[in-house]
Design an enzyme around this catalytic site. Sequence first.
Site, PDB file in Angstrom:
ATOM      1  N   GLY A 185       3.046  -1.086   4.167  1.00  0.00           N
ATOM      2  CA  GLY A 185       3.126   0.324   3.826  1.00  0.00           C
ATOM      3  C   GLY A 185       4.567   0.709   3.549  1.00  0.00           C
ATOM      4  N   GLY A 186       5.227   1.256   4.554  1.00  0.00           N
ATOM      5  CA  GLY A 186       6.587   1.794   4.413  1.00  0.00           C
ATOM      6  C   GLY A 186       7.545   0.884   3.657  1.00  0.00           C
TER       7      GLY A 186
ATOM      8  N   GLY B 225       2.843   2.219  10.717  1.00  0.00           N
ATOM      9  CA  GLY B 225       3.800   3.317  10.564  1.00  0.00           C
ATOM     10  C   GLY B 225       4.523   3.691  11.851  1.00  0.00           C
TER      11      GLY B 225
ATOM     12  N   GLU C  83      -6.799   4.645   7.883  1.00  0.00           N
ATOM     13  CA  GLU C  83      -6.633   6.079   7.570  1.00  0.00           C
ATOM     14  C   GLU C  83      -7.894   6.638   6.912  1.00  0.00           C
ATOM     15  OE1 GLU C  83      -2.921   5.517   5.520  1.00  0.00           O
ATOM     16  OE2 GLU C  83      -2.014   4.942   7.433  1.00  0.00           O
TER      17      GLU C  83
ATOM     18  N   GLU D 186      -5.104  -4.986  10.543  1.00  0.00           N
ATOM     19  CA  GLU D 186      -4.092  -3.946  10.717  1.00  0.00           C
ATOM     20  C   GLU D 186      -4.335  -3.217  12.037  1.00  0.00           C
ATOM     21  OE1 GLU D 186      -2.273  -2.712   6.671  1.00  0.00           O
ATOM     22  OE2 GLU D 186      -3.882  -1.343   7.154  1.00  0.00           O
TER      23      GLU D 186
ATOM     24  N   ASN E 246       0.876  -1.175   0.000  1.00  0.00           N
ATOM     25  CA  ASN E 246       0.000   0.000   0.000  1.00  0.00           C
ATOM     26  C   ASN E 246       0.911   1.222   0.000  1.00  0.00           C
ATOM     27  OD1 ASN E 246      -1.756   2.076   0.484  1.00  0.00           O
ATOM     28  ND2 ASN E 246      -2.448   1.355   2.503  1.00  0.00           N
ATOM     29  N   TRP E 247       1.004   1.847  -1.167  1.00  0.00           N
ATOM     30  CA  TRP E 247       1.929   2.985  -1.286  1.00  0.00           C
ATOM     31  C   TRP E 247       1.352   4.257  -0.662  1.00  0.00           C
ATOM     32  CZ3 TRP E 247       4.329   2.628  -6.944  1.00  0.00           C
ATOM     33  CH2 TRP E 247       5.222   1.547  -6.976  1.00  0.00           C
ATOM     34  N   LYS E 248       0.093   4.233  -0.266  1.00  0.00           N
ATOM     35  CA  LYS E 248      -0.561   5.410   0.332  1.00  0.00           C
ATOM     36  C   LYS E 248      -0.358   6.635  -0.570  1.00  0.00           C
ATOM     37  CE  LYS E 248      -0.183   3.127   4.744  1.00  0.00           C
ATOM     38  NZ  LYS E 248      -0.046   3.189   6.193  1.00  0.00           N
TER      39      LYS E 248
ATOM     40  N   SER F 251       3.732  -2.246  10.124  1.00  0.00           N
ATOM     41  CA  SER F 251       5.191  -2.314  10.271  1.00  0.00           C
ATOM     42  C   SER F 251       5.774  -3.676   9.902  1.00  0.00           C
ATOM     43  CB  SER F 251       5.618  -1.917  11.688  1.00  0.00           C
ATOM     44  OG  SER F 251       5.209  -0.595  11.967  1.00  0.00           O
TER      45      SER F 251
ATOM     46  N   HIS G  89      -9.439   1.072   4.984  1.00  0.00           N
ATOM     47  CA  HIS G  89      -8.165   1.289   5.665  1.00  0.00           C
ATOM     48  C   HIS G  89      -8.377   2.219   6.861  1.00  0.00           C
ATOM     49  CE1 HIS G  89      -4.051   2.486   6.500  1.00  0.00           C
ATOM     50  NE2 HIS G  89      -3.686   1.391   5.860  1.00  0.00           N
TER      51      HIS G  89
HETATM   52  P1  13P Z   1       3.247   0.317   7.562  1.00  0.00           P
HETATM   53  O1  13P Z   1       3.746  -0.973   6.952  1.00  0.00           O
HETATM   54  O2  13P Z   1       3.981   1.523   7.092  1.00  0.00           O
HETATM   55  O3  13P Z   1       3.136   0.214   9.057  1.00  0.00           O
HETATM   56  O4  13P Z   1       1.741   0.515   7.008  1.00  0.00           O
HETATM   57  C1  13P Z   1       0.838  -0.521   7.131  1.00  0.00           C
HETATM   58  C2  13P Z   1      -0.392  -0.165   6.404  1.00  0.00           C
HETATM   59  O5  13P Z   1      -1.145   0.705   6.812  1.00  0.00           O
HETATM   60  C3  13P Z   1      -0.677  -0.876   5.142  1.00  0.00           C
HETATM   61  O6  13P Z   1      -1.968  -0.620   4.706  1.00  0.00           O
END
Ligand code: 13P
Length: 255
Positions: free
Chosen positions: A235-236, A174, A98, A168, A9-11, A214, A96
């Site tokens: 994500g990251g 993050g 967010e 999640e 997920n590149w956000k 993470s 998600h």
């Molecule tokens: P991180 O891997 O950066 O913690 O993000 C997880 C995430 O929200 C994937 O959707």
Amino acid sequence: MRSFLIAGNWKMNASPSEGVEKARIIQQKLSGKNLHNTLLICPSFITIPAVQGELHHASVKVGAQNVSEQEDGAYTGEVSTGMLKDAGCKYVITGHSERREYYHETSELIARKTKKVLESGLKPILCVGEKLESRKAGDQEKIVADQLKPVFDTIPSHLARNMVIAYEPVWAIGTGETATPEQAQEMHASIRKMISDSWGDEIATSIQILYGGSMKPANAEELLSQPDVDGGLIGGASLQPESFLEILEIAESLV
Ligand code: 13P
């Protein structure tokens, strides 16, 4: 036997030209390799076509991070399932944390979006997970059950078999803090039990449940080794092709 889905997920990162760069590296490293698992990249809407254009591997797919619940029409700023399919997407992330937190998406809206995605023939990756205060109070399973209830109420079992669920925990996103493999396994098993209670055993056994929060090369093996963890929503670590592919390699070694 469920295979792994390793999803990035590149956000709101990676412009079209940056996405092309990352996708080229991934394509080059995987070209000619046979994969047992699926690698998925979810860029922002505007970066999807650029990334899609670079990827030519049967096991590498592109998805979106959000979608409209509407079919088409006067909904300024929205993107439909039909547009995503036309752009080559196979998956859509729904719910998600967010989106829930910053855009006030309710579990009911998320259930409608998830149903829309399933009806369109795309696969939703429905995200659930508790915040830190709920985890501290020991309420995590109740929170996740509440998030899933409208989904079970809205989606019939014949559509449900194409779903993916991602657990999640919000406190792990993050933050560098990861759920322990035991915490992940415990929640994944309980989600699978909830699925079984609503949609039956056969669907519960086949649905992939991903862990997100993470995940990185250093912790992927212990998380992916849990019996009910069928992949990662990353994500990251998915923004660096090297670390993303390292997680894929770990998944390949576990099959
Ligand atoms: P991180 O891997 O950066 O913690 O993000 C997880 C995430 O929200 C994937 O959707």
